[in-house]
Design an enzyme around this catalytic site. Structure first.
Site, PDB file in Angstrom:
ATOM      1  N   HIS A 283      11.445   8.233   1.152  1.00  0.00           N
ATOM      2  CA  HIS A 283      10.260   9.052   0.819  1.00  0.00           C
ATOM      3  C   HIS A 283       9.315   8.312  -0.118  1.00  0.00           C
ATOM      4  O   HIS A 283       8.616   8.942  -0.916  1.00  0.00           O
ATOM      5  CB  HIS A 283      10.658  10.388   0.181  1.00  0.00           C
TER       6      HIS A 283
ATOM      7  N   SER B 268     -13.951  -9.888  -1.511  1.00  0.00           N
ATOM      8  CA  SER B 268     -14.924  -8.810  -1.318  1.00  0.00           C
ATOM      9  C   SER B 268     -16.322  -9.366  -1.540  1.00  0.00           C
ATOM     10  O   SER B 268     -16.525 -10.243  -2.370  1.00  0.00           O
ATOM     11  CB  SER B 268     -14.630  -7.694  -2.317  1.00  0.00           C
TER      12      SER B 268
ATOM     13  N   LYS C 210     -11.749  -9.386  -6.284  1.00  0.00           N
ATOM     14  CA  LYS C 210     -10.874  -8.866  -5.235  1.00  0.00           C
ATOM     15  C   LYS C 210     -10.164  -9.941  -4.427  1.00  0.00           C
ATOM     16  O   LYS C 210     -10.731 -10.973  -4.100  1.00  0.00           O
ATOM     17  CB  LYS C 210     -11.695  -8.009  -4.268  1.00  0.00           C
TER      18      LYS C 210
ATOM     19  N   GLU D 261      -3.411  -5.791   6.819  1.00  0.00           N
ATOM     20  CA  GLU D 261      -4.180  -4.603   7.231  1.00  0.00           C
ATOM     21  C   GLU D 261      -4.572  -4.681   8.699  1.00  0.00           C
ATOM     22  O   GLU D 261      -4.494  -3.696   9.439  1.00  0.00           O
ATOM     23  CB  GLU D 261      -5.435  -4.468   6.374  1.00  0.00           C
TER      24      GLU D 261
END
Ligand code: ARG
Length: 475
Positions: free
Chosen positions: A155, A276, A282, A289
């Protein structure tokens, strides 16, 4: 050049030609089409339908076309409808009417099914190879972190400590199943449709078994209608691709999570991260992804072909042309994702101390208390309750389980003796998980060496099949 037209008063309208044209995507089947044509030529010759002399001429022209296709010098023309008609046009340019001989006993229906099977076998072997390369780097990382304790989650909450090598190795098992799926897919799919003709076989005394053998198939398909209609091999290949994609997406999700500032477990190498355009600080795990995101299109491609096949009449219907783009897209997608993903995994560095510090957090050793009591004959339900009380006491006083005093322990339950603390360590918890498949260091070592052997076994299988396939293509 159209392969039909005798009974028509006009050619197709521009809109119809544009709709039915497939060469913009099926051209990649050209090498397989030419190889299958050579196998068909042999069969025609053996049946006495093409003389030795003509066979030589046609064979030389087919080989020349193969070179043009592979070098990229073949020019596809705007009137070419599909790969089959383009290659026949080119053959006729080279040989005149003799170039039309190959059409005997063959239809585009068995031709396209044969080409696609050959393409699939070639590509699925390549996919298997890419997957084993990923497995190899995951396994190397598993060895590197085989002794590193980390929290294990259920979980997404701390559950019980595990060795991080064990955590990583689970992915190698998932990919094992993908390769095994490719292996049994191969056994089921390696049958040749060539010789089925339009749908009913041929009256010309051809031998489908012989062309099947020449093309390296295990045999010929035993029903000519099934031969031209069956696309199970495409669906199953797409399922394997979707499953690989799903495995990559779950792994990608871990990489995203583990490289957050909050986790701080993973540092992705600069070469496998992106920045970024606005936030200079970043560093984003885009490879992970994209792998996660591309699972969507892999699943979509599978469902597109399944839906196209549902309720489709036998034998050939033009709907079947819609099998190609989804298949090609899934293959292309994985060819793009897997090498980048493998590179990302190989170069990721994990922070042992952060993982080790976090391993006992969240009372992840509470099960040790329950197991301790079970060994003292306390029924598990009661042991669970007692361990829960220990957690509650710690939560109130903001302490860890091993920080409870002797008195506090015996107040909770007299069976909780001070020696309990020897079990309340991450090392102790890990060492005690000796069941088959458990996370104890010895078990993990055994598991990793078995995985190493399995990968070698897969690679041997792939290179044997791959060598046979390229031998056949070059024959
Ligand atoms: N381009 C077609 C396909 O991909 C080839 C087969 C065409 N056969 C036919 N009878 N029209 O399926």
């Amino acid at each position: 050049m159209a392969l039909w037209g005798g009974r028509f008063t006009s050619g197709p309208s521009d809109a119809v030609f544009a709709l039915s044209r497939s060469i913009q995507f099926d051209w990649r089947l050209a090498p397989y089409d030419l190889r299958a044509s050579r196998a068909h030529l042999d069969v025609l010759h053996k049946a006495g339908l093409v003389s030795k002399e003509d066979m030589k001429k046609i064979s030389t022209a087919l080989i020349a076309l193969q070179e043009e296709v592979l070098s990229g010098s073949f020019v596809v023309e705007s009137e070419d409808e599909d790969v089959h008609s383009a290659l026949e046009r080119a053959l006729m340019v080279k040989l005149g009417p003799l170039g039309g001989s190959l059409r005997a006993g063959r239809s585009r229906n068995d031709q396209v099914a044969t080409d696609l099977r050959l393409y699939c076998i070639d590509q699925m072997l390549h996919l298997a190879q890419l997957v084993t390369e990923l497995q190899r780097v995951i396994l190397d990382k598993s060895h590197e972190y085989a002794d590193a304790p980390a929290p294990g989650f259920t979980h997404l909450q701390h559950a019980q400590p595990v060795l991080f090598g064990h955590e990583l190795a689970k992915h190698v098992h998932a990919f094992n199943r993908d390769i095994e799926r490719i292996q049994d897919w191969y056994e089921r799919s390696s049958y040749s449709p060539l010789g089925a003709g339009a749908l009913s076989g041929s009256s010309l005394g051809l031998s489908p078994e012989e062309s099947a053998k020449a093309l390296g198939f295990k045999g010929a398909i035993a029903n000519s209608i099934d031969a031209v209609s069956d696309r199970d091999f495409v669906v199953e290949a797409l399922f394997v691709c979707a499953m690989v994609g799903s495995h990559l997406s779950r792994m990608g999700e871990e990489w995203c999570l583990w490289s957050t500032t909050e986790f701080g477990w993973a540092t992705v190498d600069d070469a496998f991260a992106t920045g970024s355009s606005i936030m200079p600080q970043k560093k984003n795990p885009d490879v992970a992804e994209l792998a996660r995101g591309k699972a969507g299109r892999l699943i979509g491609n599978l469902t597109a072909v399944l839906a196209m096949l549902k309720g489709l009449p036998f034998a050939y219907n033009r709907d079947l042309q819609e099998d190609k783009e989804p298949l090609f897209d899934s293959i292309d997608t994985l060819n793009l994702v897997l090498p980048a993903f493998t590179g990302m995994v190989a170069t990721t560095i994990f922070n042992r101390s952060v993982m080790a510090q976090s391993a006992p957090m969240g009372f992840s050793l509470a099960t040790e208390i329950a197991d301790y009591l079970v060994r003292l004959d306390v029924p598990f339900a009661q042991a669970h309750e007692i361990a829960g009380k220990c957690v509650q006491q710690c939560e109130i006083s903001k302490r860890q389980l091993h920080e409870l005093s002797d008195e506090e322990l015996s107040n909770i339950h007299p069976a909780l003796r001070p020696d309990l603390r020897t079990y309340l360590t991450v090392e102790g918890a890990l060492a005690s998980r000796t069941t088959f498949g458990g996370t104890a260091p010895k078990n993990v070592q055994m598991q990793l060496s078995k995985l190493g052997e399995q990968i070698v076994g897969f690679q041997t299988w792939i290179s044997d099949k791959g060598a046979a396939f390229s031998g056949m293509m070059n024959q």
